[in-house]
Design a protein around this motif. Structure first.
Motif, PDB file in Angstrom:
ATOM      1  N   GLY A   6      -3.523   4.299   1.309  1.00 35.00           N
ATOM      2  CA  GLY A   6      -2.839   5.175   2.256  1.00 35.00           C
ATOM      3  C   GLY A   6      -3.761   5.893   3.215  1.00 35.00           C
ATOM      4  O   GLY A   6      -3.295   6.701   4.022  1.00 35.00           O
ATOM      5  N   PHE A   7      -5.046   5.570   3.140  1.00 34.03           N
ATOM      6  CA  PHE A   7      -6.017   6.226   4.025  1.00 34.03           C
ATOM      7  C   PHE A   7      -6.851   5.185   4.771  1.00 34.03           C
ATOM      8  O   PHE A   7      -7.185   4.140   4.216  1.00 34.03           O
ATOM      9  CB  PHE A   7      -6.928   7.164   3.230  1.00 34.03           C
ATOM     10  CG  PHE A   7      -6.199   8.395   2.783  1.00 34.03           C
ATOM     11  CD1 PHE A   7      -6.277   9.571   3.521  1.00 34.03           C
ATOM     12  CD2 PHE A   7      -5.380   8.354   1.663  1.00 34.03           C
ATOM     13  CE1 PHE A   7      -5.561  10.696   3.124  1.00 34.03           C
ATOM     14  CE2 PHE A   7      -4.660   9.481   1.264  1.00 34.03           C
ATOM     15  CZ  PHE A   7      -4.750  10.648   1.997  1.00 34.03           C
ATOM     16  N   SER A  58       1.075   4.051   5.866  1.00 37.39           N
ATOM     17  CA  SER A  58       1.401   3.686   4.483  1.00 37.39           C
ATOM     18  C   SER A  58       1.167   4.833   3.510  1.00 37.39           C
ATOM     19  O   SER A  58       1.662   4.805   2.375  1.00 37.39           O
ATOM     20  CB  SER A  58       0.559   2.491   4.038  1.00 37.39           C
ATOM     21  OG  SER A  58       0.895   1.357   4.785  1.00 37.39           O
ATOM     22  N   GLY A  59       0.397   5.807   3.923  1.00 37.85           N
ATOM     23  CA  GLY A  59       0.230   6.998   3.105  1.00 37.85           C
ATOM     24  C   GLY A  59       1.288   8.047   3.434  1.00 37.85           C
ATOM     25  O   GLY A  59       1.795   8.746   2.546  1.00 37.85           O
ATOM     26  N   ALA A  62       0.080   4.082  -2.621  1.00 38.98           N
ATOM     27  CA  ALA A  62      -0.210   5.464  -2.209  1.00 38.98           C
ATOM     28  C   ALA A  62       0.751   6.433  -2.887  1.00 38.98           C
ATOM     29  O   ALA A  62       0.364   7.540  -3.287  1.00 38.98           O
ATOM     30  CB  ALA A  62      -0.129   5.584  -0.686  1.00 38.98           C
ATOM     31  N   PHE A  92      -0.402   9.636  -5.128  1.00 39.14           N
ATOM     32  CA  PHE A  92       0.024  11.024  -4.933  1.00 39.14           C
ATOM     33  C   PHE A  92       0.731  11.570  -6.179  1.00 39.14           C
ATOM     34  O   PHE A  92       0.518  12.713  -6.578  1.00 39.14           O
ATOM     35  CB  PHE A  92       0.971  11.138  -3.726  1.00 39.14           C
ATOM     36  CG  PHE A  92       0.333  10.785  -2.412  1.00 39.14           C
ATOM     37  CD1 PHE A  92      -0.995  11.083  -2.144  1.00 39.14           C
ATOM     38  CD2 PHE A  92       1.074  10.135  -1.408  1.00 39.14           C
ATOM     39  CE1 PHE A  92      -1.587  10.759  -0.917  1.00 39.14           C
ATOM     40  CE2 PHE A  92       0.495   9.807  -0.193  1.00 39.14           C
ATOM     41  CZ  PHE A  92      -0.840  10.109   0.053  1.00 39.14           C
ATOM     42  N   SER A 150       0.824  -1.213   0.000  1.00 39.80           N
ATOM     43  CA  SER A 150       0.000   0.000   0.000  1.00 39.80           C
ATOM     44  C   SER A 150       0.860   1.265   0.000  1.00 39.80           C
ATOM     45  O   SER A 150       0.427   2.296  -0.507  1.00 39.80           O
ATOM     46  CB  SER A 150      -0.965  -0.007   1.182  1.00 39.80           C
ATOM     47  OG  SER A 150      -0.285  -0.339   2.360  1.00 39.80           O
ATOM     48  N   SER A 151       2.077   1.192   0.536  1.00 38.19           N
ATOM     49  CA  SER A 151       2.971   2.360   0.481  1.00 38.19           C
ATOM     50  C   SER A 151       3.253   2.765  -0.967  1.00 38.19           C
ATOM     51  O   SER A 151       3.187   3.938  -1.317  1.00 38.19           O
ATOM     52  CB  SER A 151       4.321   2.041   1.150  1.00 38.19           C
ATOM     53  OG  SER A 151       4.366   2.561   2.445  1.00 38.19           O
ATOM     54  N   ILE A 193      -5.219   9.813   6.931  1.00 34.11           N
ATOM     55  CA  ILE A 193      -4.051   9.197   6.327  1.00 34.11           C
ATOM     56  C   ILE A 193      -3.411   8.239   7.330  1.00 34.11           C
ATOM     57  O   ILE A 193      -3.421   8.476   8.545  1.00 34.11           O
ATOM     58  CB  ILE A 193      -3.048  10.284   5.859  1.00 34.11           C
ATOM     59  CG1 ILE A 193      -2.032   9.652   4.908  1.00 34.11           C
ATOM     60  CG2 ILE A 193      -2.341  10.953   7.038  1.00 34.11           C
ATOM     61  CD1 ILE A 193      -1.291  10.673   4.071  1.00 34.11           C
ATOM     62  N   ALA A 242       4.504   9.957   1.003  1.00 29.58           N
ATOM     63  CA  ALA A 242       4.381  11.416   0.911  1.00 29.58           C
ATOM     64  C   ALA A 242       5.681  12.080   1.353  1.00 29.58           C
ATOM     65  O   ALA A 242       6.230  12.935   0.637  1.00 29.58           O
ATOM     66  CB  ALA A 242       3.204  11.901   1.765  1.00 29.58           C
ATOM     67  N   ALA A 277      -1.442  14.936   0.310  1.00 32.16           N
ATOM     68  CA  ALA A 277      -1.975  14.012   1.306  1.00 32.16           C
ATOM     69  C   ALA A 277      -2.945  14.729   2.239  1.00 32.16           C
ATOM     70  O   ALA A 277      -4.014  14.212   2.587  1.00 32.16           O
ATOM     71  CB  ALA A 277      -0.827  13.392   2.106  1.00 32.16           C
ATOM     72  N   HIS A 327       3.829  16.648  -2.050  1.00 31.32           N
ATOM     73  CA  HIS A 327       3.137  15.392  -1.763  1.00 31.32           C
ATOM     74  C   HIS A 327       2.501  15.416  -0.384  1.00 31.32           C
ATOM     75  O   HIS A 327       1.418  14.846  -0.185  1.00 31.32           O
ATOM     76  CB  HIS A 327       4.096  14.210  -1.926  1.00 31.32           C
ATOM     77  CG  HIS A 327       4.648  14.112  -3.318  1.00 31.32           C
ATOM     78  ND1 HIS A 327       5.818  14.738  -3.698  1.00 31.32           N
ATOM     79  CD2 HIS A 327       4.162  13.512  -4.442  1.00 31.32           C
ATOM     80  CE1 HIS A 327       6.043  14.507  -4.987  1.00 31.32           C
ATOM     81  NE2 HIS A 327       5.061  13.762  -5.461  1.00 31.32           N
TER      82      HIS A 327
END
Lengths: 249, 249, 249, 249
Positions: A127-128, A180-181, A90, A94, A86-87, A177, A185, A160, A156
């Motif tokens: 990321g959320f 992972s978000g 995300a 972005f 997920s990182s 967030i 960022a 976010a 970024h």
């Protein structure tokens, strides 16, 4: 020589491991601010308790104690799209928004457009939201603070922030967030390359796995966990009646 | 909370990744000297070119590009007894000598005794000699310098030094200490635990693997190397005549 | 009990391993015809020489001989989308065409439509063409023969045949079906489930890997191949001048 | 060509997968009796419920569903010395006894001698005793029956039988042979090579893993099991008080 630098004369004893990782991934050494941000993200996700990949890794060591590398590998194999991917997802989200900002288009309208496309494609906004932390994940908040402290906050982080504010209106519920978000960022604002984002949680988790496996060698819980896992299936009703007979010999 | 410390308040943005790894492995934070030594060892072995585990890892990514974690895992699986295990073996060798020093027994006589037992058991002396570097491995020399600079030189470095001097007499040829011998010597002197030695090359190599795999995604050489590897077998005569027909369909 | 059957009384000594695999995957035992087809596909792809995953696996055993399971795992990790995934992709392609046949739509028009969509999406037609075998892959031909012999030829074999005939006209060149196309065609006609197709090459390759690794234990070539692979990169010009210095320490 | 035979003309559609595995491992095709014995052993151990390696494998698929091969590999990595290695260890134990029989030395005295050496070295006698099955493991009994039926019973089955009878006297308790003891006994009597014993449980388990993973794709239990495993540690008291806080973020 590593990346055009003399390993013995320039690197060993001169730079830290975090600098070296940045060098291996990007080809150049990080600034002090970049190092602080990368350090903060690696520290934030190295260890997160008995998550699936750690459980799998400790069980593997219990079953095959002759090969520590096998247990580390088993844990790494669980660092896939659902857990650590997920990182990167995300980060791409972005970056997609950032790419559309410009001219008359501000972040809010670019974000609204991209979120709309994700919703249309029935894709989750990566990321959320977080199953455990209601509201702002404290690790995410801390990462943004660190980035601001070292002067690395940039577009970024702003994206976010704005996506977080748009969530109730565009997705129908407040989704803050999560870590992972925050990781992509702050890393993207620090100049870390998008296509290398997956490497950060993977390196961090390897450190966490090694810590767990050394503990497993001294205080083994792998078989206890495996037994509990198998027992859980006998009783939770998620498997039809044929399953128990089918699965035990 | 990680190891009794508040992750958000005390660790993220406060400590570096190397400190965090030391914390995960030992339960406490390193001193500045300990961090320098650990950093130096991690930097020294993260990247060593197209060694077997890196080659295997890049081939795996070429064949299965959908799973970066699978290629990292394949590379980790090659971090076994032959390649990276020698660091741990050398650490156990030094620790065995250190345990016998005391009373009337000095390092030289303890080392002579332990080396004699290894010779009797037809075991190689781990951490000495190198296929490429004749004489002193420059990385090993640099690691001992760094340890001395930060005031961490201790009994294990001394043992390594004395074993090196005894080599011609006891083993019949001059075998200088290599990087796999220097790493455990300086780490043990710095107070890093013996049973956790394997973790250091494994974490370092993960960083190196990630660097290689990101490069593989942009400049693929996995299939080229695989082809060359297969071709090498057709011509080098190491396989009997039945092999070629047996191995290709 | 396995899948509702008494392991000791009904299965051990009564059924073969191929039957057992079919049972584990589908929940019921195969007919004699189904077993013949599954056996033929497993035999066809178990061993294919020094392909990338085999090379990676043998190198891993050379580097970590203490863990045969690690070397098998490293080989399995190379069974991804590029190498063995094409069987499953071809199965989905045939199934998509089969799903559209009916009413006034014959195989030819359904195939033309699906191929058109693949071309539009710039996707390769899976299961056709082969880098080595010009014309019909003899293994593919043999698999169709076996299926016909046991009376299992059905709609998917017909689709594969018609797609092959349409190739010059729709794709602009003659691309014959290869073994990765023949496998799903004959398995689906035999009633083997589409969603389990990936399991067939994976089981087959495990047998091949075990054969290679036992040979590696007796006639090691892992380091020879690794050396040749690394050498190939020094000379083939595929890496920019900075690479050699960057990759060797 | 595979092992000197024409794959298309001689193997595909002519021999079964079990024959092919025997061919890949030994270089020649099995007799009907040898095939029956190998089939029986593969069927006996392919599936044994939610054992640690299966649990680890299903968790890995839940975390990284994009890579079936990664989950298979994670399961294979748990096929080490503790779980499946006992088959090979038992094979070496029987072979050691067999090697000492001859002249005036009968099986009973050779077995007594070897068992004495194992006891002296504090090594468990591999292949005997079972945590679940009191008395004779029914799978073991069935394997010996199958071997007898096809005329393959030989010296290793006899050794296994005599060791079982000596147990109360030499080890102090009745320990019956288990499936990991029966497998090498019947395989060695059938002429299967000692050094290839590890391959049999590994191939068998791969089939079992594939069955489990296809089920996981349809009826996921990976995260349920992971949660139960983590929960089990919170309550079982096997970890000191610092652990819970140390391991969850």
């Amino acid at each position: 020589m590593v990346r055009g630098r003399n390993l013995t004369a320039e690197l060993i004893g001169t730079i830290g491991f975090t600098d070296h990782f940045w060098l291996l991934v990007t080809g150049s050494l990080p600034s002090a601010a970049q190092r602080r941000v990368l350090d903060a993200t690696l520290v934030a996700i190295a260890e997160h308790g008995l998550v699936p990949s750690v459980v799998a890794s400790r069980m593997t060591l219990a079953a095959a104690p002759e090969a520590l590398q096998g247990a580390v590998a088993a844990g790494i194999l669980g660092c896939g799209s659902v857990i650590l991917g997920s990182s990167e997802a995300a980060g791409r989200f972005f970056a997609e928004i950032a790419a559309r900002v410009g001219g008359s288009r501000d972040v809010e309208s670019a974000a609204t457009e991209v979120i709309g496309e994700y919703r249309l494609g029935k894709r989750a906004i990566p990321g959320f939201g977080h199953p455990l932390h209601k509201g702002f994940d404290p690790r995410a908040r801390r990462l943004f603070e660190v980035a601001a402290e070292v002067g690395c906050s940039g577009p970024h982080a702003e994206i976010a922030h704005i996506v977080g504010k748009l969530m109730p209106q565009l997705v129908g519920k407040p989704l803050a967030i999560n870590v992972s978000g925050a990781i992509p960022a702050v890393l993207l604002d620090a100049g870390y390359p998008l296509q290398a984002l997956k490497g950060v949680p993977m390196l961090a988790r390897t450190a966490g796995l090694i810590g767990h496996l050394l503990e497993e060698q001294q205080r083994p819980i792998g078989f206890v966990m495996s037994h509990a896992a198998a027992q859980a299936i006998d009783y939770d009703g998620e498997t039809p009646s044929g399953f128990e007979s089918g699965e035990s010999a």
